[in-house]
Design an enzyme around this catalytic site. Structure first.
Site, PDB file in Angstrom:
ATOM      1  N   ASP A  42      77.087  11.141  33.467  1.00 37.00           N
ATOM      2  CA  ASP A  42      78.243  11.469  34.315  1.00 37.00           C
ATOM      3  C   ASP A  42      78.062  10.840  35.684  1.00 37.00           C
ATOM      4  O   ASP A  42      76.938  10.543  36.108  1.00 37.00           O
ATOM      5  CB  ASP A  42      78.361  12.989  34.483  1.00 37.00           C
TER       6      ASP A  42
HETATM    7  N1  URA Z   1      74.971  16.013  29.847  1.00 38.06           N
HETATM    8  C1  URA Z   1      75.869  16.148  30.854  1.00 38.06           C
HETATM    9  O1  URA Z   1      76.505  17.199  30.993  1.00 38.06           O
HETATM   10  N2  URA Z   1      76.025  15.123  31.692  1.00 38.06           N
HETATM   11  C2  URA Z   1      75.320  13.977  31.615  1.00 38.06           C
HETATM   12  O2  URA Z   1      75.498  13.073  32.436  1.00 38.06           O
HETATM   13  C3  URA Z   1      74.391  13.848  30.558  1.00 38.06           C
HETATM   14  C4  URA Z   1      74.239  14.883  29.691  1.00 38.06           C
END
Ligand code: URA
Length: 241
Positions: free
Chosen positions: A106
């Site tokens: 993310d």
């Molecule tokens: N899980 C998440 O919620 N975000 C990420 O970036 C990676 C795994």
């Protein structure tokens, strides 16, 4: 490999710009088959030519593997019209190699991101059938319990009905309000860690990926920086079945 201009070849390693290559050649620091290179526009086939810079022999492997310590605020994408992407953190020479991130983090997640131009390897690492494990460090708004560890191990069912594969939750520390945990997943669904901890009443405040299969985030690699994988790291990834 086809013949390529010396400046293009050397800059394709991502270590020098073409301008820097010209300078290296002028200073006599580039050797071609043991002799100082005369011009940057001469063409060579790197498979049949020994190229050295400052005495170091260069290798021109077919694929390129880069470890990035992703900072928050950049997208795990190859292009975006509005936001910076992880490719913006690489030098121009490397961006020209058309690398792409293997999986996504993310925008606000930090940590290990592998970038490569090796499609089959990316496919193997991301294939849901292979269950390559990913370890995350998370700081949570809330404290998870042993009961939550058991629920993670059994496979959580998320709000939208998705049944997660069994995952490992390790409690590291807490102050009664916030806590720190390690979470090991064997799959990679959208916002998965965030959705999993939120479903147990402890939303993520900070998230960082520490490893992906055999590849561990180099603790010496500062946030926002990148480096090539070592031979050992490459071999460990390529030997994944
Ligand atoms: N899980 C998440 O919620 N975000 C990420 O970036 C990676 C795994």
């Amino acid at each position: 490999m086809a013949q390529m201009r010396l400046d293009k070849l050397l800059s394709s390693t991502g270590r020098w710009s073409r301008r820097e290559v010209r300078q290296l050649v002028r200073e006599g620091r580039v050797l071609v088959d043991g002799r100082p290179a005369a011009a940057t526009d001469e063409k060579y086939d790197p498979e049949h030519t020994m190229l050295q810079v400052d005495g170091e022999r260069l290798s021109f492997a077919e694929h390129c593997y880069v470890m990035l310590h992703k900072p928050a605020g950049v997208l795990s994408a190859t292009e975006d019209r509005r936001a910076a992407t992880v490719l913006d953190l690489l030098p121009l020479e490397l961006r020209k190699r058309e690398l792409f991130p293997v999986g996504r983090l993310d925008k606000d997640t930090e940590g290990l991101l592998l970038l490569t131009d090796d499609g089959p390897l990316a496919h193997r690492l991301l294939s849901p059938r292979r269950h390559v494990d990913k370890v995350y460090y998370a700081r949570l708004d809330g404290v998870l319990t042993e009961e939550d560890c058991t629920a993670f191990a059994a496979g959580l069912v998320l709000e939208d009905g998705y049944s997660c594969l069994p995952a490992r939750l390790e409690r590291l520390a807490d102050d009664g309000v916030q806590s720190e945990v390690l979470i090991t997943l064997h799959e990679g669904k959208f916002h998965q860690v965030k959705r999993m901890t939120a479903s147990r009443g402890a939303p993520v405040l900070y998230l960082k990926r520490l490893s992906m299969g055999p590849l561990r985030l180099d603790p010496a690699l500062e946030c926002g920086k990148w480096r090539y994988l070592t031979k050992e790291e490459e071999d460990a990834l390529l030997s994944l079945q």
